[in-house]
Design a protein around this motif. Structure first.
Motif, PDB file in Angstrom:
ATOM      1  N   SER A  55       0.828  -1.207   0.000  1.00 61.00           N
ATOM      2  CA  SER A  55       0.000   0.000   0.000  1.00 61.00           C
ATOM      3  C   SER A  55       0.862   1.257   0.000  1.00 61.00           C
ATOM      4  CB  SER A  55      -0.979  -0.002   1.173  1.00 61.00           C
ATOM      5  OG  SER A  55      -0.306   0.102   2.393  1.00 61.00           O
ATOM      6  N   ALA A  56       2.113   1.135   0.431  1.00 59.73           N
ATOM      7  CA  ALA A  56       3.051   2.262   0.378  1.00 59.73           C
ATOM      8  C   ALA A  56       3.724   2.357  -0.996  1.00 59.73           C
ATOM      9  CB  ALA A  56       4.118   2.119   1.465  1.00 59.73           C
ATOM     10  N   GLY A  57       3.423   1.399  -1.859  1.00 55.07           N
ATOM     11  CA  GLY A  57       3.928   1.466  -3.227  1.00 55.07           C
ATOM     12  C   GLY A  57       5.175   0.655  -3.509  1.00 55.07           C
ATOM     13  N   LEU A  58       5.628  -0.163  -2.564  1.00 57.48           N
ATOM     14  CA  LEU A  58       6.814  -0.968  -2.838  1.00 57.48           C
ATOM     15  C   LEU A  58       6.491  -2.031  -3.887  1.00 57.48           C
ATOM     16  CD1 LEU A  58       7.553   0.324  -0.021  1.00 57.48           C
ATOM     17  CD2 LEU A  58       9.044  -1.647   0.243  1.00 57.48           C
ATOM     18  N   ARG A  80      19.240  -5.874   4.022  1.00 56.38           N
ATOM     19  CA  ARG A  80      17.814  -5.602   4.217  1.00 56.38           C
ATOM     20  C   ARG A  80      17.600  -4.158   4.641  1.00 56.38           C
ATOM     21  NH1 ARG A  80      16.178  -9.814   8.438  1.00 56.38           N
ATOM     22  NH2 ARG A  80      18.318 -10.529   8.370  1.00 56.38           N
ATOM     23  N   LYS A  81      18.452  -3.699   5.538  1.00 50.68           N
ATOM     24  CA  LYS A  81      18.349  -2.312   6.010  1.00 50.68           C
ATOM     25  C   LYS A  81      18.529  -1.353   4.839  1.00 50.68           C
ATOM     26  CE  LYS A  81      21.244   0.781   8.227  1.00 50.68           C
ATOM     27  NZ  LYS A  81      22.459   1.020   8.927  1.00 50.68           N
ATOM     28  N   GLU A  82      19.527  -1.580   4.004  1.00 51.07           N
ATOM     29  CA  GLU A  82      19.789  -0.714   2.856  1.00 51.07           C
ATOM     30  C   GLU A  82      18.615  -0.729   1.868  1.00 51.07           C
ATOM     31  OE1 GLU A  82      22.193   1.527   2.437  1.00 51.07           O
ATOM     32  OE2 GLU A  82      22.844   0.960   4.445  1.00 51.07           O
ATOM     33  N   LEU A  83      18.066  -1.899   1.645  1.00 54.84           N
ATOM     34  CA  LEU A  83      16.919  -2.010   0.756  1.00 54.84           C
ATOM     35  C   LEU A  83      15.756  -1.178   1.299  1.00 54.84           C
ATOM     36  CD1 LEU A  83      15.752  -5.172  -1.016  1.00 54.84           C
ATOM     37  CD2 LEU A  83      14.084  -3.816   0.196  1.00 54.84           C
ATOM     38  N   LEU A  84      15.496  -1.267   2.604  1.00 53.02           N
ATOM     39  CA  LEU A  84      14.398  -0.508   3.204  1.00 53.02           C
ATOM     40  C   LEU A  84      14.676   0.991   3.190  1.00 53.02           C
ATOM     41  CD1 LEU A  84      13.426  -2.808   6.211  1.00 53.02           C
ATOM     42  CD2 LEU A  84      12.244  -2.556   4.008  1.00 53.02           C
ATOM     43  N   ILE A  85      15.924   1.382   3.400  1.00 53.06           N
ATOM     44  CA  ILE A  85      16.284   2.808   3.343  1.00 53.06           C
ATOM     45  C   ILE A  85      16.024   3.354   1.941  1.00 53.06           C
ATOM     46  CG2 ILE A  85      18.243   4.419   3.366  1.00 53.06           C
ATOM     47  CD1 ILE A  85      19.335   2.777   5.777  1.00 53.06           C
ATOM     48  N   GLN A  87      13.932   2.222  -0.285  1.00 57.66           N
ATOM     49  CA  GLN A  87      12.490   2.283  -0.507  1.00 57.66           C
ATOM     50  C   GLN A  87      11.854   3.440   0.267  1.00 57.66           C
ATOM     51  OE1 GLN A  87      10.815   0.550  -2.867  1.00 57.66           O
ATOM     52  NE2 GLN A  87      12.918  -0.014  -3.362  1.00 57.66           N
ATOM     53  N   ARG A  88      12.387   3.718   1.440  1.00 59.10           N
ATOM     54  CA  ARG A  88      11.897   4.851   2.231  1.00 59.10           C
ATOM     55  C   ARG A  88      12.148   6.163   1.491  1.00 59.10           C
ATOM     56  NH1 ARG A  88      13.515   8.655   5.934  1.00 59.10           N
ATOM     57  NH2 ARG A  88      12.096   9.002   7.680  1.00 59.10           N
ATOM     58  N   GLU A  89      13.327   6.300   0.925  1.00 59.58           N
ATOM     59  CA  GLU A  89      13.662   7.512   0.170  1.00 59.58           C
ATOM     60  C   GLU A  89      12.738   7.674  -1.036  1.00 59.58           C
ATOM     61  OE1 GLU A  89      17.834   6.970  -0.601  1.00 59.58           O
ATOM     62  OE2 GLU A  89      18.391   7.546   1.444  1.00 59.58           O
ATOM     63  N   GLN A  90      12.449   6.584  -1.714  1.00 62.52           N
ATOM     64  CA  GLN A  90      11.538   6.648  -2.855  1.00 62.52           C
ATOM     65  C   GLN A  90      10.115   7.007  -2.405  1.00 62.52           C
ATOM     66  OE1 GLN A  90      11.827   3.195  -5.419  1.00 62.52           O
ATOM     67  NE2 GLN A  90      14.058   3.289  -5.418  1.00 62.52           N
ATOM     68  N   LEU A  91       9.714   6.492  -1.252  1.00 58.01           N
ATOM     69  CA  LEU A  91       8.392   6.811  -0.722  1.00 58.01           C
ATOM     70  C   LEU A  91       8.299   8.291  -0.357  1.00 58.01           C
ATOM     71  CD1 LEU A  91       5.579   6.014   0.247  1.00 58.01           C
ATOM     72  CD2 LEU A  91       6.625   5.255   2.402  1.00 58.01           C
TER      73      LEU A  91
END
Length: 128
Positions: A55-58, A80-85, A87-91
């Motif tokens: 729902s956040a668009g990932l 995993r942390k880098e992947l989430l970071i 994705q957070r920046e893209q969000l």
């Protein structure tokens, strides 16, 4: 918990839940003696996580990568942390874009509201 119960709990179709399992977004769900899926609390936490991230668009591909890294164990924590970071920046970027769009919509709506008021004033003057 049955797939019907999980479907109702999370507002996802049963087909979507089966699809998520088939492509590896959620770990293989155990089945009871009759072969029916028996979802655990852990399975439900995965579904909740995936639903939230979608729902956040990932993208599904990113989530598949995340789950695969998770299943490899603690040696992938940094990845995993880098992947989430990332994705957070893209969000955040998408949210900024959406905020600009919202502001533009608000501006346009205000202009139309103003036009309606002006039109009503003109009509009243012509009737008087």
């Amino acid at each position: 918990m049955t797939i019907a119960e999980v479907s109702e709990k999370f507002g996802l179709s049963q087909d979507t839940i089966r699809y998520y399992e088939r492509i590896g977004l959620i770990p293989r769900v155990n089945r009871n003696k009759s072969g029916i899926r028996d979802f655990t609390e852990e399975d439900c936490r995965w579904i909740e996580f995936i639903k939230c991230m979608r729902s956040a668009g990932l993208p599904i591909e990113v989530l598949i990568e995340y789950v695969a890294l998770f299943q490899q164990g603690d040696e992938t924590i940094e990845a995993r942390k880098e992947l989430l970071i990332e994705q957070r920046e893209q969000l955040i970027k998408r949210m900024e874009d959406m905020k600009k769009t919202l502001e533009r919509l608000d501006y346009k709506i205000a202009r139309y509201e103003q036009a309606v008021v002006e039109k009503e004033k003109t009509l009243r003057r012509s009737v008087d």
